[in-house]
Design a protein around this motif. Structure first.
Motif, PDB file in Angstrom:
ATOM      1  N   LEU A  20      -7.209  -6.962  16.970  1.00 45.65           N
ATOM      2  CA  LEU A  20      -7.515  -5.590  17.366  1.00 45.65           C
ATOM      3  C   LEU A  20      -8.236  -4.877  16.237  1.00 45.65           C
ATOM      4  N   SER A  21      -9.117  -3.969  16.630  1.00 42.54           N
ATOM      5  CA  SER A  21      -9.825  -3.129  15.670  1.00 42.54           C
ATOM      6  C   SER A  21      -9.618  -1.674  16.036  1.00 42.54           C
ATOM      7  N   SER A  31      -8.126   8.087   2.903  1.00 46.65           N
ATOM      8  CA  SER A  31      -7.065   8.912   2.324  1.00 46.65           C
ATOM      9  C   SER A  31      -5.723   8.722   3.021  1.00 46.65           C
ATOM     10  N   TYR A  32      -5.765   8.109   4.183  1.00 47.55           N
ATOM     11  CA  TYR A  32      -4.575   8.041   5.024  1.00 47.55           C
ATOM     12  C   TYR A  32      -3.954   6.650   5.065  1.00 47.55           C
ATOM     13  N   ALA A  33      -2.630   6.613   5.115  1.00 50.51           N
ATOM     14  CA  ALA A  33      -1.967   5.413   5.599  1.00 50.51           C
ATOM     15  C   ALA A  33      -2.245   5.319   7.096  1.00 50.51           C
ATOM     16  N   MET A  34      -2.317   4.114   7.587  1.00 54.31           N
ATOM     17  CA  MET A  34      -2.643   3.883   8.999  1.00 54.31           C
ATOM     18  C   MET A  34      -1.629   2.936   9.619  1.00 54.31           C
ATOM     19  N   GLY A  35      -1.555   2.972  10.915  1.00 59.57           N
ATOM     20  CA  GLY A  35      -0.601   2.086  11.562  1.00 59.57           C
ATOM     21  C   GLY A  35      -0.950   1.772  12.995  1.00 59.57           C
ATOM     22  N   ALA A  50       2.196  -0.949   9.604  1.00 58.25           N
ATOM     23  CA  ALA A  50       1.573   0.136   8.852  1.00 58.25           C
ATOM     24  C   ALA A  50       0.992  -0.405   7.556  1.00 58.25           C
ATOM     25  N   ILE A  51       0.001   0.317   7.054  1.00 57.20           N
ATOM     26  CA  ILE A  51      -0.652  -0.083   5.805  1.00 57.20           C
ATOM     27  C   ILE A  51      -0.988   1.171   5.005  1.00 57.20           C
ATOM     28  N   SER A  52      -0.777   1.106   3.702  1.00 52.42           N
ATOM     29  CA  SER A  52      -1.067   2.245   2.837  1.00 52.42           C
ATOM     30  C   SER A  52      -2.573   2.468   2.720  1.00 52.42           C
ATOM     31  N   TRP A  53      -2.970   3.603   2.129  1.00 49.72           N
ATOM     32  CA  TRP A  53      -4.389   3.931   2.037  1.00 49.72           C
ATOM     33  C   TRP A  53      -5.166   2.874   1.262  1.00 49.72           C
ATOM     34  N   SER A  54      -4.515   2.256   0.274  1.00 53.02           N
ATOM     35  CA  SER A  54      -5.197   1.252  -0.550  1.00 53.02           C
ATOM     36  C   SER A  54      -5.089  -0.156   0.025  1.00 53.02           C
ATOM     37  N   GLY A  55      -4.195  -0.334   0.966  1.00 53.97           N
ATOM     38  CA  GLY A  55      -3.951  -1.676   1.500  1.00 53.97           C
ATOM     39  C   GLY A  55      -2.908  -2.449   0.720  1.00 53.97           C
ATOM     40  N   SER A  71      -4.529  -4.987   8.342  1.00 49.78           N
ATOM     41  CA  SER A  71      -5.454  -4.886   7.220  1.00 49.78           C
ATOM     42  C   SER A  71      -6.411  -3.724   7.482  1.00 49.78           C
ATOM     43  N   ARG A  72      -7.190  -3.368   6.477  1.00 49.54           N
ATOM     44  CA  ARG A  72      -8.127  -2.266   6.624  1.00 49.54           C
ATOM     45  C   ARG A  72      -9.349  -2.501   5.758  1.00 49.54           C
TER      46      ARG A  72
END
Length: 122
Positions: A20-21, A31-35, A50-55, A71-72
């Motif tokens: 998925l993308s 700037s955001y954590a994502m999930g 979930a993943i932090s802003w830096s990965g 991943s991001r």
């Protein structure tokens, strides 16, 4: 506020894989954590990963640990979810969101995409 568009869902047999993308618009993505969350009819939306802003930090629901990888890419403003060894119980609409990482999960700030359907046949 981020605009989020999910893609990559589809129909797959049990044991198969999907990626998925989630494409985000806006310069603040990094700037955001994502999930990722998922939802089936009649049930509440549940946390997946979930993943932090830096990965550098990731969280997973127990039900997907060791099968899914979040991943991001902060250059392409895109969030990913690699799903392997899929099971029929993974069938759901999958959503991405921005939020804060806490308690081993992600608390959404309220911006959601339209979702992408994942169907796993047995």
């Amino acid at each position: 506020q981020l605009q989020l568009v999910e893609s990559g869902g589809g129909l797959v047999q049990a044991g198969g894989s999907l990626r998925l993308s989630c494409a985000a618009s806006g310069r603040t993505f990094r700037s955001y954590a994502m999930g990722w969350f998922r939802q089936t009819p009649g049930k509440e939306r549940e946390f997946v990963a979930a993943i932090s802003w830096s990965g550098g930090l990731t969280y997973y629901a127990d039900s997907v640990k060791d099968r899914f990888t979040i991943s991001r890419d902060n250059v392409r403003n895109t969030l990913y979810l690699q799903m392997n060894s899929l099971k029929p119980e993974d069938t759901a609409v999958y959503y991405c969101t921005a939020g804060g990482m806490e308690g081993g999960a992600l608390r959404s700030y309220g911006s959601w995409g339209q979702g992408t359907q994942v169907t796993v046949s047995s």
